[in-house]
Design an enzyme around this catalytic site. Structure first.
Site, mmCIF file in Angstrom:
data_model
loop_
_atom_site.group_PDB
_atom_site.id
_atom_site.type_symbol
_atom_site.label_atom_id
_atom_site.label_comp_id
_atom_site.label_asym_id
_atom_site.label_seq_id
_atom_site.Cartn_x
_atom_site.Cartn_y
_atom_site.Cartn_z
ATOM 1 N N ARG A 164 1.249 -1.323 -0.063
ATOM 2 C CA ARG A 164 0.133 -0.364 0.078
ATOM 3 C C ARG A 164 0.683 0.960 -0.276
ATOM 4 N NH1 ARG A 164 -2.389 -3.597 -0.724
ATOM 5 N NH2 ARG A 164 -4.098 -4.128 0.853
ATOM 6 N N SER A 235 -10.930 -0.230 3.750
ATOM 7 C CA SER A 235 -10.082 -0.364 4.877
ATOM 8 C C SER A 235 -9.741 0.965 5.565
ATOM 9 C CB SER A 235 -8.782 -0.833 4.554
ATOM 10 O OG SER A 235 -8.706 -2.563 4.107
ATOM 11 N N GLU A 332 -4.342 3.878 6.636
ATOM 12 C CA GLU A 332 -5.032 3.746 5.289
ATOM 13 C C GLU A 332 -5.099 5.012 4.460
ATOM 14 O OE1 GLU A 332 -5.764 -0.178 3.802
ATOM 15 O OE2 GLU A 332 -6.505 1.117 1.591
HETATM 16 P P1 NAP Z 1 -9.574 -11.781 4.677
HETATM 17 O O1 NAP Z 1 -8.922 -13.052 3.610
HETATM 18 O O2 NAP Z 1 -10.038 -12.209 5.442
HETATM 19 O O3 NAP Z 1 -7.631 -11.598 5.287
HETATM 20 C C1 NAP Z 1 -7.642 -10.688 6.377
HETATM 21 C C2 NAP Z 1 -6.003 -10.349 6.692
HETATM 22 O O4 NAP Z 1 -5.429 -11.141 6.245
HETATM 23 C C3 NAP Z 1 -6.735 -9.731 4.900
HETATM 24 O O5 NAP Z 1 -6.601 -7.897 5.847
HETATM 25 C C4 NAP Z 1 -5.230 -10.276 4.438
HETATM 26 O O6 NAP Z 1 -4.275 -8.750 4.199
HETATM 27 C C5 NAP Z 1 -5.003 -10.974 5.031
HETATM 28 N N1 NAP Z 1 -4.756 -11.728 4.173
HETATM 29 C C6 NAP Z 1 -6.086 -13.405 4.689
HETATM 30 N N2 NAP Z 1 -5.214 -14.157 3.778
HETATM 31 C C7 NAP Z 1 -3.394 -13.485 3.266
HETATM 32 C C8 NAP Z 1 -2.457 -14.840 2.334
HETATM 33 N N3 NAP Z 1 -3.300 -15.819 1.881
HETATM 34 N N4 NAP Z 1 -1.925 -14.263 1.975
HETATM 35 C C9 NAP Z 1 -1.669 -13.220 2.457
HETATM 36 N N5 NAP Z 1 -2.481 -11.989 2.699
HETATM 37 C C10 NAP Z 1 -3.465 -12.655 3.775
HETATM 38 O O7 NAP Z 1 -9.237 -10.504 4.027
HETATM 39 P P2 NAP Z 1 -10.559 -10.057 3.898
HETATM 40 O O8 NAP Z 1 -10.771 -8.842 4.818
HETATM 41 O O9 NAP Z 1 -11.633 -10.249 3.041
HETATM 42 O O10 NAP Z 1 -9.701 -8.971 2.819
HETATM 43 C C11 NAP Z 1 -9.400 -9.972 1.360
HETATM 44 C C12 NAP Z 1 -8.935 -8.669 0.321
HETATM 45 O O11 NAP Z 1 -9.421 -7.600 0.245
HETATM 46 C C13 NAP Z 1 -7.379 -8.654 1.001
HETATM 47 O O12 NAP Z 1 -6.360 -8.508 0.114
HETATM 48 C C14 NAP Z 1 -7.539 -6.837 1.550
HETATM 49 O O13 NAP Z 1 -6.506 -5.817 1.245
HETATM 50 C C15 NAP Z 1 -8.607 -6.551 0.486
HETATM 51 N N6 NAP Z 1 -9.161 -4.859 1.337
HETATM 52 C C16 NAP Z 1 -9.049 -3.852 1.149
HETATM 53 C C17 NAP Z 1 -9.689 -3.111 1.195
HETATM 54 C C18 NAP Z 1 -9.390 -1.309 1.344
HETATM 55 O O14 NAP Z 1 -10.812 -0.860 0.729
HETATM 56 N N7 NAP Z 1 -8.259 -1.335 0.687
HETATM 57 C C19 NAP Z 1 -10.444 -2.943 2.359
HETATM 58 C C20 NAP Z 1 -10.418 -4.268 2.976
HETATM 59 C C21 NAP Z 1 -9.780 -5.380 2.031
HETATM 60 P P3 NAP Z 1 -4.483 -7.965 3.097
HETATM 61 O O15 NAP Z 1 -4.753 -7.270 3.551
HETATM 62 O O16 NAP Z 1 -2.430 -7.730 3.106
HETATM 63 O O17 NAP Z 1 -4.432 -8.242 1.553
#
Ligand code: NAP
Length: 337
Positions: A164, A235, A332
């Site tokens: 990010r 996020s 963020e």
């Molecule tokens: P999730 O899959 O329930 O996982 C929770 C956290 O663990 C995430 O924040 C993710 O980090 C990390 N994670 C999970 N599996 C992973 C893997 N195999 N390898 C590396 N890191 C892992 O998360 P979620 O809330 O449903 O989010 C899924 C994706 O959507 C994530 O990539 C997250 O970044 C993205 N997201 C984006 C926003 C935004 O608005 N920018 C908000 C929420 C979620 P990372 O966040 O670093 O990937």
């Protein structure tokens, strides 16, 4: 270029908070960028590039600055042997670019479906979701360097992308991004490593781009506040990173904590896990702002919420994580003052 005055930032940001922006410049082409820079210099005000306003919290009192954003943008594709090269003006909607790539059979950004904002902002943030990141496919970025007053093209390496982050974020407001170029392979390369996706595609041998996009859209819709009801910037907090030497102590204290190695070094700690499982902060509220139940990294703002509510909630969350867990959390979202 069109010049507007005292435009409410609540109409320019997805949080839907914020008082007036002193000036708003609506740019038609990249050639308007030096004009916008000159305008801000003449007024002795900072120039703030604005994309979709989806990663910004604007203060209730407004901001004495010149905001500038592209009023439109075009998208072009060049066909290479193994990949398509997309060139998108900074103002193109990111999700329109993803939709087009999916339609064309270009791989690499389907996991980044349904992320609000513009193509230009995607580069600043190095947006990422479900194991894919903007930096994986970035070819180069065109920008106007407000320090040297020249248009520049930065290679992906020069963009110094990280989790990010990028040179555009590190050297805040130095570069005004005008166009992004992406290289997207033609050969299928589904990235289904994240739990939610792996579950959906268990037993499916060759998922299509369209299937993956549809799944991501559905997964995100179930996890994020609907934008027609709540203000939000997705996020609100970055997942903290710790060094490898911190891991044994974390593992001992929290045996079930999932940890993820980052390609650029360091270990990513999923903050939502702490907010939910350790601190039980889901739903924590300050006035009209609260942590979203389905994903507590996300702050949702009810109709009529003030930026001060969101700030108070963020500060309380950061303080609790520091006090109870000892980890420093940073937002963020860009918080304007
Ligand atoms: P999730 O899959 O329930 O996982 C929770 C956290 O663990 C995430 O924040 C993710 O980090 C990390 N994670 C999970 N599996 C992973 C893997 N195999 N390898 C590396 N890191 C892992 O998360 P979620 O809330 O449903 O989010 C899924 C994706 O959507 C994530 O990539 C997250 O970044 C993205 N997201 C984006 C926003 C935004 O608005 N920018 C908000 C929420 C979620 P990372 O966040 O670093 O990937």
């Amino acid at each position: 270029m069109r010049i507007e005055e005292n435009v409410l930032l609540s109409t320019l940001t997805t949080f839907r908070t914020g008082g007036p922006a002193r000036f708003l410049l609506l740019l038609d082409t990249a050639d308007d960028v030096p004009r916008a820079v000159a305008f801000a210099e003449e007024k002795h005000l900072p120039l703030v590039p604005l994309g979709g306003g989806s990663n910004m919290l604007a203060p209730d009192k407004g901001v004495d600055a010149v905001f500038a954003r592209f009023a439109n943008g075009a998208l072009a594709r060049t066909d290479g042997e193994d990949a398509y090269l997309y060139s998108a003006d900074a103002g193109v909607s990111w999700d329109a670019l993803v939709a087009r790539a999916v339609e064309d059979g270009a791989w690499g950004i389907e996991n980044l479906s349904a992320i609000p904002g513009t193509a230009g902002a995607a580069a600043v943030q190095n947006i990422g979701a479900y194991g894919a990141a903007f930096s994986d496919v970035a070819e180069h970025i065109e920008a106007y360097d407000t320090r040297t007053h020249a248009f520049v093209t930065l290679s992906a390496k020069e963009c110094r992308f990280g989790y990010r982050s990028s040179v555009f974020k590190e050297e805040r407001d130095r570069f005004f991004i005008t166009r992004v170029a992406l290289r997207l392979p033609r050969a299928p390369q589904p990235n289904l490593s994240y739990k939610d996706l792996a579950k959906r595609f268990a037993g499916v041998s060759s998922p299509t781009l369209r299937d993956i996009r549809e799944s991501i859209v559905a997964i995100r819709a179930a996890k994020f506040p609907p934008l027609d009801t709540y203000g939000t910037a997705g996020s609100f907090f970055l997942n903290p990173t710790v060094s490898a030497s911190d891991v044994p102590a974390l593992r001992e204290r929290y045996p079930e904590l999932p940890l993820f190695d980052l390609p650029e070094g360091g270990v990513k700690v999923p903050l939502a896990w702490f907010l939910d499982r350790v601190l039980e902060l889901k739903g924590m509220r300050k006035e009209k702002a609260f942590l979203w139940d389905a994903q507590p990294l996300v702050v949702a703002a009810e109709e009529g919420a003030r930026a001060a509510d969101v700030r108070a909630l963020a500060e309380a969350t950061i303080a609790l994580v520091k006090e109870k867990i000892g980890i420093t959390v940073t937002p963020e979202v860009r918080i304007l003052s």
